[in-house]
Motif scaffolding. Structure first.
Motif, PDB file in Angstrom:
ATOM      1  N   ASP A  54      24.012   3.089  31.009  1.00  0.00           N
ATOM      2  CA  ASP A  54      23.521   2.250  32.095  1.00  0.00           C
ATOM      3  C   ASP A  54      22.478   1.318  31.496  1.00  0.00           C
ATOM      4  OD1 ASP A  54      21.087   3.597  31.864  1.00  0.00           O
ATOM      5  OD2 ASP A  54      21.154   4.489  33.849  1.00  0.00           O
ATOM      6  N   LEU A  55      21.832   0.505  32.336  1.00  0.00           N
ATOM      7  CA  LEU A  55      20.829  -0.435  31.840  1.00  0.00           C
ATOM      8  C   LEU A  55      19.408  -0.002  32.183  1.00  0.00           C
ATOM      9  CD1 LEU A  55      22.615  -3.808  32.740  1.00  0.00           C
ATOM     10  CD2 LEU A  55      22.533  -2.667  30.518  1.00  0.00           C
ATOM     11  N   THR A  56      19.254   1.093  32.925  1.00  0.00           N
ATOM     12  CA  THR A  56      17.933   1.527  33.348  1.00  0.00           C
ATOM     13  C   THR A  56      17.190   2.232  32.223  1.00  0.00           C
ATOM     14  OG1 THR A  56      18.771   1.772  35.605  1.00  0.00           O
ATOM     15  CG2 THR A  56      16.661   2.790  35.109  1.00  0.00           C
ATOM     16  N   VAL A  57      17.841   3.146  31.536  1.00  0.00           N
ATOM     17  CA  VAL A  57      17.193   3.824  30.417  1.00  0.00           C
ATOM     18  C   VAL A  57      16.801   2.817  29.328  1.00  0.00           C
ATOM     19  CG1 VAL A  57      17.479   5.542  28.593  1.00  0.00           C
ATOM     20  CG2 VAL A  57      18.295   6.037  30.911  1.00  0.00           C
ATOM     21  N   PRO A  58      17.681   1.878  28.920  1.00  0.00           N
ATOM     22  CA  PRO A  58      17.246   0.866  27.959  1.00  0.00           C
ATOM     23  C   PRO A  58      16.078   0.019  28.459  1.00  0.00           C
ATOM     24  CG  PRO A  58      19.636   0.939  28.048  1.00  0.00           C
ATOM     25  CD  PRO A  58      19.142   1.809  29.170  1.00  0.00           C
ATOM     26  N   LEU A  59      16.048  -0.293  29.772  1.00  0.00           N
ATOM     27  CA  LEU A  59      14.940  -1.085  30.305  1.00  0.00           C
ATOM     28  C   LEU A  59      13.622  -0.321  30.190  1.00  0.00           C
ATOM     29  CD1 LEU A  59      13.750  -3.500  31.854  1.00  0.00           C
ATOM     30  CD2 LEU A  59      14.328  -2.285  33.965  1.00  0.00           C
ATOM     31  N   ALA A  60      13.643   0.970  30.503  1.00  0.00           N
ATOM     32  CA  ALA A  60      12.424   1.768  30.384  1.00  0.00           C
ATOM     33  C   ALA A  60      11.921   1.767  28.947  1.00  0.00           C
ATOM     34  CB  ALA A  60      12.690   3.189  30.868  1.00  0.00           C
ATOM     35  N   ARG A  61      12.829   1.922  27.999  1.00  0.00           N
ATOM     36  CA  ARG A  61      12.433   1.885  26.584  1.00  0.00           C
ATOM     37  C   ARG A  61      11.937   0.490  26.206  1.00  0.00           C
ATOM     38  NH1 ARG A  61      13.488  -1.272  22.971  1.00  0.00           N
ATOM     39  NH2 ARG A  61      15.705  -1.274  23.520  1.00  0.00           N
TER      40      ARG A  61
ATOM     41  N   PHE B 127       6.418  -6.990  36.173  1.00  0.00           N
ATOM     42  CA  PHE B 127       7.520  -7.609  35.438  1.00  0.00           C
ATOM     43  C   PHE B 127       8.805  -7.505  36.244  1.00  0.00           C
ATOM     44  CE2 PHE B 127      10.828  -7.083  31.972  1.00  0.00           C
ATOM     45  CZ  PHE B 127      10.934  -8.445  31.746  1.00  0.00           C
ATOM     46  N   ARG B 128       9.448  -8.656  36.459  1.00  0.00           N
ATOM     47  CA  ARG B 128      10.711  -8.731  37.197  1.00  0.00           C
ATOM     48  C   ARG B 128      11.817  -9.097  36.213  1.00  0.00           C
ATOM     49  NH1 ARG B 128       6.519 -10.298  40.279  1.00  0.00           N
ATOM     50  NH2 ARG B 128       6.491  -9.615  42.479  1.00  0.00           N
ATOM     51  N   SER B 129      12.723  -8.170  35.969  1.00  0.00           N
ATOM     52  CA  SER B 129      13.727  -8.378  34.922  1.00  0.00           C
ATOM     53  C   SER B 129      15.132  -8.504  35.495  1.00  0.00           C
ATOM     54  CB  SER B 129      13.693  -7.234  33.905  1.00  0.00           C
ATOM     55  OG  SER B 129      14.353  -6.097  34.403  1.00  0.00           O
ATOM     56  N   ILE B 130      15.950  -9.276  34.783  1.00  0.00           N
ATOM     57  CA  ILE B 130      17.398  -9.344  35.002  1.00  0.00           C
ATOM     58  C   ILE B 130      18.046  -8.784  33.748  1.00  0.00           C
ATOM     59  CG2 ILE B 130      19.406 -10.816  35.427  1.00  0.00           C
ATOM     60  CD1 ILE B 130      17.448 -12.999  36.387  1.00  0.00           C
ATOM     61  N   GLN B 131      18.996  -7.896  33.933  1.00  0.00           N
ATOM     62  CA  GLN B 131      19.868  -7.468  32.843  1.00  0.00           C
ATOM     63  C   GLN B 131      21.298  -7.541  33.339  1.00  0.00           C
ATOM     64  OE1 GLN B 131      18.766  -4.230  29.781  1.00  0.00           O
ATOM     65  NE2 GLN B 131      17.923  -3.489  31.705  1.00  0.00           N
ATOM     66  N   ILE B 132      22.118  -8.326  32.666  1.00  0.00           N
ATOM     67  CA  ILE B 132      23.545  -8.423  32.988  1.00  0.00           C
ATOM     68  C   ILE B 132      24.294  -8.194  31.685  1.00  0.00           C
ATOM     69  CG2 ILE B 132      25.401  -9.911  33.834  1.00  0.00           C
ATOM     70  CD1 ILE B 132      23.369 -11.321  35.603  1.00  0.00           C
ATOM     71  N   ALA B 133      24.947  -7.040  31.579  1.00  0.00           N
ATOM     72  CA  ALA B 133      25.505  -6.678  30.280  1.00  0.00           C
ATOM     73  C   ALA B 133      26.496  -5.532  30.445  1.00  0.00           C
ATOM     74  CB  ALA B 133      24.378  -6.258  29.335  1.00  0.00           C
ATOM     75  N   PRO B 134      27.345  -5.339  29.418  1.00  0.00           N
ATOM     76  CA  PRO B 134      28.297  -4.219  29.475  1.00  0.00           C
ATOM     77  C   PRO B 134      27.635  -2.889  29.169  1.00  0.00           C
ATOM     78  CG  PRO B 134      28.546  -5.424  27.416  1.00  0.00           C
ATOM     79  CD  PRO B 134      27.548  -6.190  28.235  1.00  0.00           C
TER      80      PRO B 134
ATOM     81  N   ASP C  68      24.259  13.059  35.416  1.00  0.00           N
ATOM     82  CA  ASP C  68      25.605  13.378  34.932  1.00  0.00           C
ATOM     83  C   ASP C  68      26.151  12.314  33.986  1.00  0.00           C
ATOM     84  OD1 ASP C  68      25.677  15.731  36.318  1.00  0.00           O
ATOM     85  OD2 ASP C  68      26.754  14.921  38.054  1.00  0.00           O
ATOM     86  N   ASN C  69      25.595  11.102  34.028  1.00  0.00           N
ATOM     87  CA  ASN C  69      26.083  10.055  33.137  1.00  0.00           C
ATOM     88  C   ASN C  69      25.851  10.402  31.667  1.00  0.00           C
ATOM     89  OD1 ASN C  69      27.024   8.397  35.185  1.00  0.00           O
ATOM     90  ND2 ASN C  69      25.080   7.343  35.421  1.00  0.00           N
ATOM     91  N   GLU C  70      24.874  11.244  31.404  1.00  0.00           N
ATOM     92  CA  GLU C  70      24.637  11.640  30.015  1.00  0.00           C
ATOM     93  C   GLU C  70      25.863  12.340  29.424  1.00  0.00           C
ATOM     94  OE1 GLU C  70      21.084  13.840  29.447  1.00  0.00           O
ATOM     95  OE2 GLU C  70      19.770  12.280  30.273  1.00  0.00           O
ATOM     96  N   LYS C  71      26.581  13.073  30.275  1.00  0.00           N
ATOM     97  CA  LYS C  71      27.768  13.772  29.803  1.00  0.00           C
ATOM     98  C   LYS C  71      28.883  12.800  29.433  1.00  0.00           C
ATOM     99  CE  LYS C  71      26.720  17.539  33.021  1.00  0.00           C
ATOM    100  NZ  LYS C  71      27.186  18.265  34.238  1.00  0.00           N
ATOM    101  N   LEU C  72      28.798  11.561  29.940  1.00  0.00           N
ATOM    102  CA  LEU C  72      29.841  10.567  29.707  1.00  0.00           C
ATOM    103  C   LEU C  72      29.467   9.583  28.603  1.00  0.00           C
ATOM    104  CD1 LEU C  72      30.686   9.746  33.444  1.00  0.00           C
ATOM    105  CD2 LEU C  72      31.870  11.341  31.926  1.00  0.00           C
ATOM    106  N   ALA C  73      28.340   9.806  27.937  1.00  0.00           N
ATOM    107  CA  ALA C  73      27.884   8.866  26.915  1.00  0.00           C
ATOM    108  C   ALA C  73      28.749   8.958  25.664  1.00  0.00           C
ATOM    109  CB  ALA C  73      26.431   9.147  26.565  1.00  0.00           C
ATOM    110  N   PHE C  74      29.081   7.804  25.102  1.00  0.00           N
ATOM    111  CA  PHE C  74      29.783   7.753  23.822  1.00  0.00           C
ATOM    112  C   PHE C  74      28.768   7.906  22.703  1.00  0.00           C
ATOM    113  CE2 PHE C  74      32.999   5.484  26.369  1.00  0.00           C
ATOM    114  CZ  PHE C  74      34.161   6.081  25.898  1.00  0.00           C
ATOM    115  N   ALA C  75      28.964   8.898  21.851  1.00  0.00           N
ATOM    116  CA  ALA C  75      28.058   9.145  20.725  1.00  0.00           C
ATOM    117  C   ALA C  75      28.539   8.391  19.494  1.00  0.00           C
ATOM    118  CB  ALA C  75      27.973  10.633  20.426  1.00  0.00           C
ATOM    119  N   VAL C  76      27.592   7.964  18.675  1.00  0.00           N
ATOM    120  CA  VAL C  76      27.893   7.278  17.416  1.00  0.00           C
ATOM    121  C   VAL C  76      27.480   8.208  16.272  1.00  0.00           C
ATOM    122  CG1 VAL C  76      27.421   5.253  15.988  1.00  0.00           C
ATOM    123  CG2 VAL C  76      27.513   5.027  18.481  1.00  0.00           C
ATOM    124  N   MET C  77      28.433   8.540  15.445  1.00  0.00           N
ATOM    125  CA  MET C  77      28.175   9.518  14.385  1.00  0.00           C
ATOM    126  C   MET C  77      27.213   8.967  13.333  1.00  0.00           C
ATOM    127  SD  MET C  77      32.016  11.081  13.893  1.00  0.00           S
ATOM    128  CE  MET C  77      31.477  12.381  12.773  1.00  0.00           C
TER     129      MET C  77
END
Length: 441
Positions: free
Chosen positions: A94-101, A114-121, A59-68
């Motif tokens: 979220d940070l999971t989809v960017p991590l997978a990419r 691989f053990r990752s930390i992501q702390i970000a907005p 459901d988070n996909e429905k809340l994504a801000f799109a960039v024109m």
């Protein structure tokens, strides 16, 4: 009429004291995660729109801000069949989809596990309310490449120690497995295609209770025999209002030492996934006294990409979780073309920060120089430079008429001492009359 000067709705300005508090808390979290062998990475705030809307984010996909897209024309607007046709990028939700990419892009440069930390907005087009913003920080740790429960054990232990280091007492971690949920629904007689609808209803159990869940399932047209069988599941039948947010198979919350294969099986109908039961028991046995685990057979987690163990952090003073996560073995394969095991745990920083009392940020050595208007700028800078060379944080400020208010502000900003510098400023800071800064009541 003046333009509005407030931030966009659901976003905030942070004053220096607030920012200092947040950085202190983030530093504690980072320190614990690094001690557990995780490495911090950074990913772009935007991803391709097609990637953000590939069905991985629920459901988070429905809340994504799109960039024109750039340089759109009137013809482009007329030709678009849906709003996303006009976007090629989007802010990460979220940070999971960017991590997978990220992993798919950089796998050759990363270790096998691989053990990752992501702390970000991250950004979501939420309806703003208390504890829910449109821009907020997530604190994620993930382990990619480890197929066994060692990954879950490391994540739960590191997260528990981070909460402990922040002084948060009484937290528990609710534990379940998506394989248990789906196998339980199969055993009870619910058709596989109805599972997503049923899980949405089960996720409301702590809010609407057992009778509310049964009624909603009946309204959804679920088979009466399957609904009746659910009523007889030991954990479901024993779920009471007193169990509250941390529903368990026994009254109150169980210690992790009581989460065993036997106690899990006793809470569920016969025939559920035995491998999932064994994995949860192994996690609880290994975590031991390091964290307080509660087996919650009706913990769902909303993200559809979870494939195994799932978990959430519960706090006794809150009616919502402080974070959660789980295993998502299928996601990275969508980018890489080869299956890679992965699991992660995310702390909801904006909810957590309100529970952590502000640290005493005041440094005894941090110094403020309150100078007369006629003080020589060159001499002031010389004094400041000498103090900085000694490792001191220094602030120059003109001495105001309201000295008490200025001292209170300096104390609130973390300064521990001050000196008044007149027009005849000395050549060395040791010659100044230093006085301690104490915030007034």
């Amino acid at each position: 009429m003046a333009s509005p000067v407030t931030p966009p709705r659901g976003m905030r300005d942070l004053l220096p004291a607030d920012k200092a508090h947040r950085e202190h808390v983030l530093g504690v979290i980072r320190g614990v995660y690094r001690a557990h062998g995780f490495d911090e990475i950074e990913t772009p705030v935007m991803e391709d729109s097609s990637r953000l809307h590939a069905g991985l984010g629920g459901d988070n996909e429905k809340l994504a801000f799109a960039v024109m897209k750039r340089a759109l024309t009137v013809d482009d607007l007329k030709a678009a069949e849906r709003p996303l046709d006009l976007a090629d990028l989007g802010l990460r939700f979220d940070l999971t989809v960017p991590l997978a990419r990220f992993y798919a892009s950089n796998r050759a440069k990363l270790p096998g596990v691989f053990r990752s930390i992501q702390i970000a907005p991250v950004w979501r087009a939420e309806r703003p309310q208390k504890g829910r913003y449109r821009q907020f920080v997530q604190c994620d740790i993930d382990i990619i490449g480890e197929p066994g429960v060692l990954a879950e054990i490391e994540l739960i232990t590191a997260t528990s120690e981070a909460l402990e280091a922040l002084g948060l007492r009484g937290c528990s971690i609710r534990l379940n497995d998506r394989r248990l949920l789906t196998s339980m629904l199969d055993v009870l007689g619910f058709a596989p295609e109805t599972h997503p609808q049923i899980l949405i209803t089960l996720d409301k159990l702590d809010k609407i209770g057992t009778e509310g869940v049964l009624a909603e399932l009946a309204e959804r047209g679920m088979p009466a025999e399957a609904v009746a069988a659910l009523r007889e599941v030991p954990a479901f039948a024993g779920f009471g209002a007193e169990a509250g947010f941390t529903a368990a198979t026994e009254p109150a919350a169980e210690a992790s030492g009581h989460v065993t294969a036997e106690s899990i099986a006793a809470a569920l109908p016969a025939g559920v996934d035995a491998a999932a039961v064994a994995d949860l028991a192994a996690i609880a046995a290994a975590v031991g006294p390091r964290a307080r685990l509660v087996f919650d057979p009706f913990l769902v987690r909303g993200m559809g990409y979870y494939t195994g163990p799932i978990f959430e952090v519960a706090h006794p003073e809150l009616g919502y979780s402080l974070g959660g996560g789980g295993r998502y073995d299928g996601m990275i394969g969508r980018f890489l073309g080869a299956e890679v095991p992965a699991t992660g745990f995310s702390l909801g920083f904006e909810r957590l920060i309100d529970l952590v009392p502000p640290a005493v940020a005041q440094g005894e050595g941090d110094a403020a120089l309150l100078h007369d208007r006629g003080a020589d700028p060159a001499r002031l800078m010389a004094l400041k430079s000498l103090l900085i060379e000694q490792g001191v944080r220094v602030r120059l400020a003109a001495k105001p008429k309201n000295l008490r208010g200025a001292l209170d502000q300096l104390a609130a900003d973390g300064f521990g001492r001050f000196a008044i510098v007149g027009s005849d400023a000395p050549a060395h800071p040791d010659a100044l009359d230093w006085r301690p800064l104490e915030r007034s009541a």
